[in-house]
Scaffold this active site. Structure first.
Site, PDB file in Angstrom:
ATOM      1  N   GLY A  48      43.747 118.182  64.055  1.00 42.68           N
ATOM      2  CA  GLY A  48      43.966 118.858  65.322  1.00 42.68           C
ATOM      3  C   GLY A  48      45.052 119.881  65.143  1.00 42.68           C
ATOM      4  O   GLY A  48      45.840 119.808  64.189  1.00 42.68           O
ATOM      5  N   GLN A  53      51.428 126.129  67.578  1.00 40.58           N
ATOM      6  CA  GLN A  53      51.692 125.931  66.146  1.00 40.58           C
ATOM      7  C   GLN A  53      51.350 127.177  65.332  1.00 40.58           C
ATOM      8  O   GLN A  53      51.780 127.303  64.187  1.00 40.58           O
ATOM      9  CB  GLN A  53      50.898 124.734  65.614  1.00 40.58           C
ATOM     10  CG  GLN A  53      51.376 123.405  66.173  1.00 40.58           C
ATOM     11  CD  GLN A  53      50.587 122.260  65.579  1.00 40.58           C
ATOM     12  OE1 GLN A  53      49.489 121.961  66.035  1.00 40.58           O
ATOM     13  NE2 GLN A  53      51.121 121.625  64.543  1.00 40.58           N
ATOM     14  N   CYS A 101      52.205 115.575  61.562  1.00 40.06           N
ATOM     15  CA  CYS A 101      52.055 116.847  62.258  1.00 40.06           C
ATOM     16  C   CYS A 101      52.201 117.981  61.242  1.00 40.06           C
ATOM     17  O   CYS A 101      53.093 117.942  60.404  1.00 40.06           O
ATOM     18  CB  CYS A 101      53.118 116.976  63.340  1.00 40.06           C
ATOM     19  SG  CYS A 101      53.025 118.508  64.278  1.00 40.06           S
ATOM     20  N   LEU A 102      51.301 118.959  61.339  1.00 41.20           N
ATOM     21  CA  LEU A 102      51.353 120.086  60.393  1.00 41.20           C
ATOM     22  C   LEU A 102      52.641 120.895  60.554  1.00 41.20           C
ATOM     23  O   LEU A 102      53.016 121.632  59.651  1.00 41.20           O
ATOM     24  CB  LEU A 102      50.133 120.995  60.592  1.00 41.20           C
ATOM     25  CG  LEU A 102      48.779 120.349  60.280  1.00 41.20           C
ATOM     26  CD1 LEU A 102      47.638 121.289  60.646  1.00 41.20           C
ATOM     27  CD2 LEU A 102      48.693 119.943  58.809  1.00 41.20           C
ATOM     28  N   HIS A 143      48.410 113.920  71.187  1.00 39.96           N
ATOM     29  CA  HIS A 143      49.332 114.600  70.274  1.00 39.96           C
ATOM     30  C   HIS A 143      49.239 116.119  70.467  1.00 39.96           C
ATOM     31  O   HIS A 143      50.265 116.798  70.617  1.00 39.96           O
ATOM     32  CB  HIS A 143      48.992 114.214  68.825  1.00 39.96           C
ATOM     33  CG  HIS A 143      49.814 114.911  67.791  1.00 39.96           C
ATOM     34  ND1 HIS A 143      50.706 114.255  66.972  1.00 39.96           N
ATOM     35  CD2 HIS A 143      49.886 116.227  67.441  1.00 39.96           C
ATOM     36  CE1 HIS A 143      51.293 115.137  66.167  1.00 39.96           C
ATOM     37  NE2 HIS A 143      50.804 116.342  66.428  1.00 39.96           N
ATOM     38  N   GLU A 144      48.008 116.643  70.472  1.00 41.67           N
ATOM     39  CA  GLU A 144      47.833 118.100  70.614  1.00 41.67           C
ATOM     40  C   GLU A 144      48.246 118.564  72.010  1.00 41.67           C
ATOM     41  O   GLU A 144      48.841 119.627  72.173  1.00 41.67           O
ATOM     42  CB  GLU A 144      46.386 118.504  70.319  1.00 41.67           C
ATOM     43  CG  GLU A 144      45.867 118.116  68.939  1.00 41.67           C
ATOM     44  CD  GLU A 144      46.806 118.483  67.799  1.00 41.67           C
ATOM     45  OE1 GLU A 144      47.576 119.451  67.926  1.00 41.67           O
ATOM     46  OE2 GLU A 144      46.785 117.771  66.781  1.00 41.67           O
ATOM     47  N   HIS A 147      51.790 119.353  72.397  1.00 41.63           N
ATOM     48  CA  HIS A 147      52.238 120.638  71.834  1.00 41.63           C
ATOM     49  C   HIS A 147      52.239 121.754  72.881  1.00 41.63           C
ATOM     50  O   HIS A 147      53.060 122.659  72.800  1.00 41.63           O
ATOM     51  CB  HIS A 147      51.323 121.068  70.672  1.00 41.63           C
ATOM     52  CG  HIS A 147      51.680 120.454  69.355  1.00 41.63           C
ATOM     53  ND1 HIS A 147      52.902 120.639  68.741  1.00 41.63           N
ATOM     54  CD2 HIS A 147      50.962 119.684  68.496  1.00 41.63           C
ATOM     55  CE1 HIS A 147      52.917 119.995  67.575  1.00 41.63           C
ATOM     56  NE2 HIS A 147      51.754 119.405  67.399  1.00 41.63           N
TER      57      HIS A 147
HETATM   58 ZN    ZN Z   1      51.291 118.272  65.745  1.00 42.08          ZN
END
Ligand code: ZN
Length: 173
Positions: A48, A53, A101-102, A143-144, A147
């Protein structure tokens, strides 16, 4: 052709702001951003990603669960762009699970999430969808969704004892 974009790293203010609503999903800039997000999340072995991001403070997320080296047990689904996502209801029941998380490479944390949620979003074609997600997909969505309101998973970890490096996490699988 989609472009692989740079991923904002924790500490950058774009990850901490409120994302703005998208008024026109058909806007070519939005469609290009979705294509770039799909390419970038696949390249990074993510499941995701959210527009902030990629330095775009917009209410847009991709959920793209599939088994990959970072998440070998992730369920398979078609990568889906969700514009202006909302959570309509949540289960009382929560469960802790490991997240990464990226934007926070090398770190995993044990995060409590609702096990079932009802959500609403616009598809990239501008259609309004309502869905119910449970377990892993509910976790990825939450989670997304965090963001787009400037939250990161580490904000929800209850103790620093529930943080682990990626290397240690992989070693324990
Ligand atoms: Zn993340």
């Amino acid at each position: 052709m989609p472009i692989l974009r740079q991923i904002a790293q924790m500490g950058h203010p774009v990850l901490r702001g409120m994302a703005g609503t998208i008024s026109n999903p058909a806007d070519p800039a939005v469609q290009t951003l979705i294509d770039d997000m799909l390419a970038t999340v696949a390249d990074a072995n993510g499941i995701g990603i959210a527009a902030p991001q990629l330095f775009e403070p917009l209410s847009l997320i991709i959920v793209a669960s599939r088994p990959n080296p970072r998440y070998p047990h992730a369920p398979e689904m078609l990568p889906t762009a969700m514009i202006n996502p909302e959570i309509l209801w949540v289960s009382d029941e929560k469960e802790k699970g490991w997240e990464g998380c990226l934007s926070i490479p090398g770190l995993r944390g044990l995060v409590p999430r609702h096990t079932r949620i009802g959500v609403r979003y616009l598809t990239r074609c501008g259609e309004l969808r309502e869905e119910e997600y449970r377990d892993f997909l509910a976790r990825v969505f939450q989670h997304e969704f965090d963001h787009v309101s400037g939250m990161l998973f580490i904000d929800r970890v209850e103790s620093t004892l529930e943080l682990m490096t990626e290397k240690e996490y992989v070693r324990r699988q």
